[in-house]
Design a protein around this motif. Structure first.
Motif, PDB file in Angstrom:
ATOM      1  N   PRO A  21       0.831  -1.208   0.000  1.00  0.00           N
ATOM      2  CA  PRO A  21       0.000   0.000   0.000  1.00  0.00           C
ATOM      3  C   PRO A  21       0.869   1.263   0.000  1.00  0.00           C
ATOM      4  CG  PRO A  21       0.124  -0.908   2.209  1.00  0.00           C
ATOM      5  CD  PRO A  21       0.908  -1.836   1.336  1.00  0.00           C
ATOM      6  N   VAL A  22       0.696   2.108  -0.990  1.00  0.00           N
ATOM      7  CA  VAL A  22       1.581   3.261  -1.159  1.00  0.00           C
ATOM      8  C   VAL A  22       1.355   4.327  -0.095  1.00  0.00           C
ATOM      9  CG1 VAL A  22       1.826   2.883  -3.622  1.00  0.00           C
ATOM     10  CG2 VAL A  22      -0.048   4.311  -2.793  1.00  0.00           C
ATOM     11  N   ASP A  23       0.201   4.311   0.566  1.00  0.00           N
ATOM     12  CA  ASP A  23      -0.100   5.354   1.551  1.00  0.00           C
ATOM     13  C   ASP A  23       0.103   4.874   2.983  1.00  0.00           C
ATOM     14  OD1 ASP A  23      -2.138   3.533   1.480  1.00  0.00           O
ATOM     15  OD2 ASP A  23      -3.767   5.011   1.589  1.00  0.00           O
ATOM     16  N   PHE A  24       0.774   3.739   3.161  1.00  0.00           N
ATOM     17  CA  PHE A  24       0.926   3.180   4.505  1.00  0.00           C
ATOM     18  C   PHE A  24       1.939   3.987   5.316  1.00  0.00           C
ATOM     19  CE2 PHE A  24       2.959   0.331   7.578  1.00  0.00           C
ATOM     20  CZ  PHE A  24       1.846  -0.149   8.252  1.00  0.00           C
ATOM     21  N   VAL A  25       1.562   4.315   6.550  1.00  0.00           N
ATOM     22  CA  VAL A  25       2.445   5.028   7.470  1.00  0.00           C
ATOM     23  C   VAL A  25       2.520   4.226   8.768  1.00  0.00           C
ATOM     24  CG1 VAL A  25       2.833   7.143   8.783  1.00  0.00           C
ATOM     25  CG2 VAL A  25       1.839   7.267   6.488  1.00  0.00           C
ATOM     26  N   PRO A  26       3.718   3.833   9.219  1.00  0.00           N
ATOM     27  CA  PRO A  26       3.825   3.054  10.456  1.00  0.00           C
ATOM     28  C   PRO A  26       3.300   3.836  11.660  1.00  0.00           C
ATOM     29  CG  PRO A  26       5.889   3.005   9.228  1.00  0.00           C
ATOM     30  CD  PRO A  26       5.031   4.045   8.582  1.00  0.00           C
ATOM     31  N   ASN A  27       2.631   3.127  12.547  1.00  0.00           N
ATOM     32  CA  ASN A  27       2.193   3.705  13.815  1.00  0.00           C
ATOM     33  C   ASN A  27       3.258   3.362  14.853  1.00  0.00           C
ATOM     34  OD1 ASN A  27       0.996   4.536  16.165  1.00  0.00           O
ATOM     35  ND2 ASN A  27      -0.924   3.424  15.866  1.00  0.00           N
ATOM     36  N   GLN A 190       6.780  -8.201  13.293  1.00  0.00           N
ATOM     37  CA  GLN A 190       7.904  -7.530  13.929  1.00  0.00           C
ATOM     38  C   GLN A 190       8.672  -6.669  12.929  1.00  0.00           C
ATOM     39  OE1 GLN A 190       9.819 -10.137  16.761  1.00  0.00           O
ATOM     40  NE2 GLN A 190      11.745  -9.025  16.577  1.00  0.00           N
ATOM     41  N   ASN A 191       8.539  -6.972  11.652  1.00  0.00           N
ATOM     42  CA  ASN A 191       9.174  -6.180  10.600  1.00  0.00           C
ATOM     43  C   ASN A 191       8.154  -5.452   9.730  1.00  0.00           C
ATOM     44  OD1 ASN A 191      10.095  -6.074   7.569  1.00  0.00           O
ATOM     45  ND2 ASN A 191      12.000  -6.052   8.741  1.00  0.00           N
ATOM     46  N   SER A 192       7.035  -6.109   9.432  1.00  0.00           N
ATOM     47  CA  SER A 192       6.090  -5.543   8.462  1.00  0.00           C
ATOM     48  C   SER A 192       5.356  -4.318   8.992  1.00  0.00           C
ATOM     49  CB  SER A 192       5.074  -6.602   8.024  1.00  0.00           C
ATOM     50  OG  SER A 192       4.257  -7.014   9.102  1.00  0.00           O
ATOM     51  N   PHE A 193       5.341  -4.108  10.319  1.00  0.00           N
ATOM     52  CA  PHE A 193       4.701  -2.897  10.833  1.00  0.00           C
ATOM     53  C   PHE A 193       5.397  -1.652  10.271  1.00  0.00           C
ATOM     54  CE2 PHE A 193       8.275  -2.355  13.616  1.00  0.00           C
ATOM     55  CZ  PHE A 193       8.252  -1.021  14.009  1.00  0.00           C
ATOM     56  N   LYS A 194       6.661  -1.802   9.874  1.00  0.00           N
ATOM     57  CA  LYS A 194       7.418  -0.696   9.285  1.00  0.00           C
ATOM     58  C   LYS A 194       7.512  -0.818   7.766  1.00  0.00           C
ATOM     59  CE  LYS A 194      11.998   1.516   9.361  1.00  0.00           C
ATOM     60  NZ  LYS A 194      13.353   1.513   9.989  1.00  0.00           N
ATOM     61  N   TYR A 195       7.787  -2.027   7.267  1.00  0.00           N
ATOM     62  CA  TYR A 195       8.111  -2.195   5.848  1.00  0.00           C
ATOM     63  C   TYR A 195       6.973  -2.776   5.015  1.00  0.00           C
ATOM     64  CZ  TYR A 195      12.939  -1.118   7.058  1.00  0.00           C
ATOM     65  OH  TYR A 195      14.077  -0.494   7.485  1.00  0.00           O
ATOM     66  N   ASN A 196       5.838  -3.080   5.600  1.00  0.00           N
ATOM     67  CA  ASN A 196       4.640  -3.595   4.929  1.00  0.00           C
ATOM     68  C   ASN A 196       4.979  -4.641   3.859  1.00  0.00           C
ATOM     69  OD1 ASN A 196       4.665  -1.684   2.339  1.00  0.00           O
ATOM     70  ND2 ASN A 196       4.834  -0.292   4.075  1.00  0.00           N
ATOM     71  N   SER A 197       4.607  -4.429   2.608  1.00  0.00           N
ATOM     72  CA  SER A 197       4.780  -5.456   1.575  1.00  0.00           C
ATOM     73  C   SER A 197       6.242  -5.776   1.288  1.00  0.00           C
ATOM     74  CB  SER A 197       4.097  -5.006   0.276  1.00  0.00           C
ATOM     75  OG  SER A 197       2.711  -4.872   0.462  1.00  0.00           O
ATOM     76  N   THR A 301      -2.225  -7.031   8.109  1.00  0.00           N
ATOM     77  CA  THR A 301      -1.660  -8.012   7.184  1.00  0.00           C
ATOM     78  C   THR A 301      -1.526  -7.354   5.817  1.00  0.00           C
ATOM     79  OG1 THR A 301      -3.859  -8.866   6.638  1.00  0.00           O
ATOM     80  CG2 THR A 301      -2.648  -9.979   8.404  1.00  0.00           C
ATOM     81  N   PHE A 302      -0.634  -7.895   5.006  1.00  0.00           N
ATOM     82  CA  PHE A 302      -0.355  -7.327   3.686  1.00  0.00           C
ATOM     83  C   PHE A 302      -0.400  -8.449   2.660  1.00  0.00           C
ATOM     84  CE2 PHE A 302       1.774  -4.868   6.959  1.00  0.00           C
ATOM     85  CZ  PHE A 302       1.265  -3.598   6.718  1.00  0.00           C
ATOM     86  N   ASP A 303      -1.131  -8.222   1.592  1.00  0.00           N
ATOM     87  CA  ASP A 303      -1.380  -9.278   0.612  1.00  0.00           C
ATOM     88  C   ASP A 303      -0.089  -9.870   0.068  1.00  0.00           C
ATOM     89  OD1 ASP A 303      -4.083  -9.025   0.917  1.00  0.00           O
ATOM     90  OD2 ASP A 303      -4.394  -7.791  -0.873  1.00  0.00           O
ATOM     91  N   ALA A 304       0.868  -9.025  -0.291  1.00  0.00           N
ATOM     92  CA  ALA A 304       2.113  -9.532  -0.878  1.00  0.00           C
ATOM     93  C   ALA A 304       2.857 -10.421   0.107  1.00  0.00           C
ATOM     94  CB  ALA A 304       3.000  -8.370  -1.319  1.00  0.00           C
ATOM     95  N   LEU A 305       2.848 -10.048   1.365  1.00  0.00           N
ATOM     96  CA  LEU A 305       3.532 -10.832   2.391  1.00  0.00           C
ATOM     97  C   LEU A 305       2.853 -12.185   2.584  1.00  0.00           C
ATOM     98  CD1 LEU A 305       5.676 -11.039   4.572  1.00  0.00           C
ATOM     99  CD2 LEU A 305       4.215  -9.688   6.076  1.00  0.00           C
ATOM    100  N   LEU A 306       1.526 -12.179   2.643  1.00  0.00           N
ATOM    101  CA  LEU A 306       0.788 -13.435   2.797  1.00  0.00           C
ATOM    102  C   LEU A 306       1.006 -14.346   1.592  1.00  0.00           C
ATOM    103  CD1 LEU A 306      -2.604 -12.100   4.224  1.00  0.00           C
ATOM    104  CD2 LEU A 306      -0.706 -13.122   5.491  1.00  0.00           C
ATOM    105  N   LYS A 307       1.002 -13.767   0.402  1.00  0.00           N
ATOM    106  CA  LYS A 307       1.188 -14.570  -0.805  1.00  0.00           C
ATOM    107  C   LYS A 307       2.599 -15.155  -0.866  1.00  0.00           C
ATOM    108  CE  LYS A 307      -2.209 -12.158  -3.705  1.00  0.00           C
ATOM    109  NZ  LYS A 307      -2.392 -11.265  -4.884  1.00  0.00           N
ATOM    110  N   MET A 308       3.593 -14.398  -0.413  1.00  0.00           N
ATOM    111  CA  MET A 308       4.961 -14.918  -0.433  1.00  0.00           C
ATOM    112  C   MET A 308       5.142 -16.041   0.582  1.00  0.00           C
ATOM    113  SD  MET A 308       6.934 -13.930  -2.789  1.00  0.00           S
ATOM    114  CE  MET A 308       8.594 -14.254  -2.205  1.00  0.00           C
TER     115      MET A 308
END
Length: 550
Positions: A21-27, A190-197, A301-308
């Motif tokens: 997601p291009v508009d994702f901002v970590p909390n 632990q990583n995707s909260f910052k780097y998402n897909s 969750t992020f689609d690309a991560l789940l698919k990988m």
């Protein structure tokens, strides 16, 4: 072609076409812990472990051939050596408070946001690799499953009882005749909260960095670390009580244990793993019942991560046959390119523990007024080549059957005896071949996305490449984990060598991959540049804070 091909293509293009997601901002205030948390469990303090002064980095990169026990195969782990290896790789060994150019500088003085130093590198300093110790009857403690708590340097008991057979069966016949295993999982949030897909790309490199740290630490002492990356992943996820969408199991390391009966060294030639047979009575029915307590109130969750995760675990038991990676081998050096000779590599006699504890990212501290010597550059290049051999069932071991998957390029800014330019490294001749003459500083900085490094000030920028698509074609989507683990191992090797050579070092993934392909002319070979590694001397007497005497 599987989904991993699509993901790899998106990674290469992300400098020009942002990944969703291009508009994702970590909390940041709702971020996860940098380790798993199992409240109320019993903890086993690990013993203090020494480290031999002659267990040098040179010996580690030489495969530990001169280490005690290496020639006879007698080297074996015990609880003390296991403790030392874990502490020097993923344990907390110091606090980082030096003034530097990274974006987290203002947060460092606050204890809840403290940045702790560790021997292994990790993308974004997030350290998502979970280390589990599955111990059978030959071990020094009651058999069971333990989680290594990095913050406490303890083993936390998650399950009591001998389940080492579950791990052995999941490996399909590969590995040492042992009942002691390290199982490496990756908790994605632990990583995707910052780097998402982008997360899967980053964490699979973290896996390689951790394994390579172990290989260096153990190899210098004549101990074997031979990781398995093909096994029944679903079975181990059930055993560990983790959900596949939340935590992947990326590697298993059989340990030869001191005093064990009938132990043998790990097989160096991977054999095809048979399809898993129907579970026998009780097989796969034992599981850790404790659950990690998540700090974040909201988990995405992020689609690309789940698919990988799905794509790379689907054929996890189908271990490639020996030689399967041969079509994906890196192309040889171009003999028509002009040669730039290198001096002999500078020796690295310091012990591995010392250089791991000294390792850090330079973050803007490079100083171009002090060039890198040719001997230092040669040592870093040789270290990267040695580090690309992961061993185990990866098909990349240092023996005759191992395939070399990576090639190294060097953008030389300030190196004594080497003219500025872009070079290809020939690891067999240990020399450079000129790809493009001229100072590369403007190109390097223009294609770097972040503000924490001035790449022109680095002595050299090293770029490992790998033929990602060819690896995926050869061994399937699970090969993506191998691709990135190999690159992560190379990065860890250069970090550690730089520490031994008293050079600064920094590794980054935030660059335009396509521009590097164009600059180096890699289209024809299918080589993919996956990260950049900067080495150079740092400014003298940088500002720091001695927390240990405060």
């Amino acid at each position: 072609m599987g989904y991993a091909h699509d993901y790899a293509a998106a990674i290469m293009q992300r400098g020009r076409v942002p990944m969703a997601p291009v508009d994702f901002v970590p909390n940041w205030s709702d971020g996860p812990r940098k380790a798993k948390y199992y409240p109320g469990v019993d903890s086993l303090p690990l013993p203090v472990a020494g480290y031999p002064a002659d267990a040098s980095l040179d010996r580690a990169f030489d495969g530990g051939a001169e280490a005690p026990g290496a020639a006879t195969g007698e080297g074996a782990f015990d609880l003390t050596s296991l403790s030392g290896m874990l502490l020097d790789s993923y344990g907390l060994t110091g606090r980082r408070l030096g003034v530097q150019a990274n974006t987290d500088l203002s947060a460092l003085p606050f204890y809840p946001l403290a940045n702790w130093s560790r021997g292994s590198a990790s993308g974004g300093g997030l350290y998502p690799v979970s280390v589990y110790w599955v111990s059978g009857p030959s071990g020094p403690v009651t058999p069971g499953v333990h989680y290594y708590s990095t913050r406490h340097h303890t083993m936390q008991r998650l399950l009591t009882g001998d389940v080492s057979g579950e791990v052995r069966e999941s490996l399909g016949g590969y590995g040492a005749d042992t009942d002691q295993y390290l199982v490496l999982g990756i908790k994605y949030w632990q990583n995707s909260f910052k780097y998402n897909s982008f997360s899967f790309h980053a964490v699979s490199m973290d896996l390689g960095a951790a394994v390579q740290t172990w290989r260096m630490w153990a190899g210098a002492r004549g101990l074997a670390i031979e990781p398995a990356m093909w096994f029944d992943e679903a079975r181990l996820q059930r055993l560990l009580g983790v959900q596949g969408q939340e935590e992947g199991v990326f590697a298993v390391v059989p340990l030869k244990w001191a005093g064990a009966q009938g132990g043998s060294t790990p097989s160096q030639s991977p054999t095809p793993s048979p399809a898993p047979s129907p579970a026998g009575p009780g097989a796969g029915s034992v599981s850790v019942q404790l659950r990690d307590v998540e700090r974040s109130r909201e988990v995405f969750t992020f689609d690309a991560l789940l698919k990988m995760q799905e794509a790379t675990s689907a054929q996890a038991t189908e271990r490639p046959a020996p030689g399967a990676l041969t079509p994906a081998a890196t192309p040889p050096a171009d003999p028509d390119l002009p040669v730039a000779a290198l001096p002999a590599a500078k020796p690295m006699p310091a012990d591995v523990r010392t250089v791991l504890r000294r390792r850090r990212s330079s973050f803007g501290r490079f100083d171009a007024s002090r060039p890198v010597t040719g001997e230092q550059l040669a040592a870093c290049l040789a270290a990267s080549t040695a580090g690309s051999r992961l061993g185990g069932d990866t098909g990349t071991g240092p023996d005759g059957d191992g395939v070399r998957l990576t090639k190294l390029y060097a953008f030389v800014n300030h190196v004594e005896g080497v003219e500025p330019g872009a070079y290809e490294y020939d690891p067999d001749a240990r020399e450079l071949r000129l790809v493009k003459a001229g100072r590369p500083g403007e190109f390097l900085q223009r294609n770097y996305f972040l503000s924490n490094y001035n790449l022109e000030q680095a002595g050299a920028v090293l770029v490992p490449t790998i033929r990602t698509s060819a690896v995926l074609d050869a061994v399937g989507d699970r090969g993506y984990r191998l691709v990135n683990a190999t690159i992560g191992a190379v990065a860890q090797s250069v970090y550690t060598a730089s520490s031994a050579l008293e050079l600064g070092c920094g590794v980054a993934l935030g660059f335009d991959n396509v521009s590097y392909i164009e600059e180096l002319g890699l289209d024809a070979t299918g080589e993919a540049p996956l990260l950049i590694m900067m080495i150079g001397n740092e400014r003298p007497a940088p500002a720091d804070f001695r927390y240990e005497i405060a």
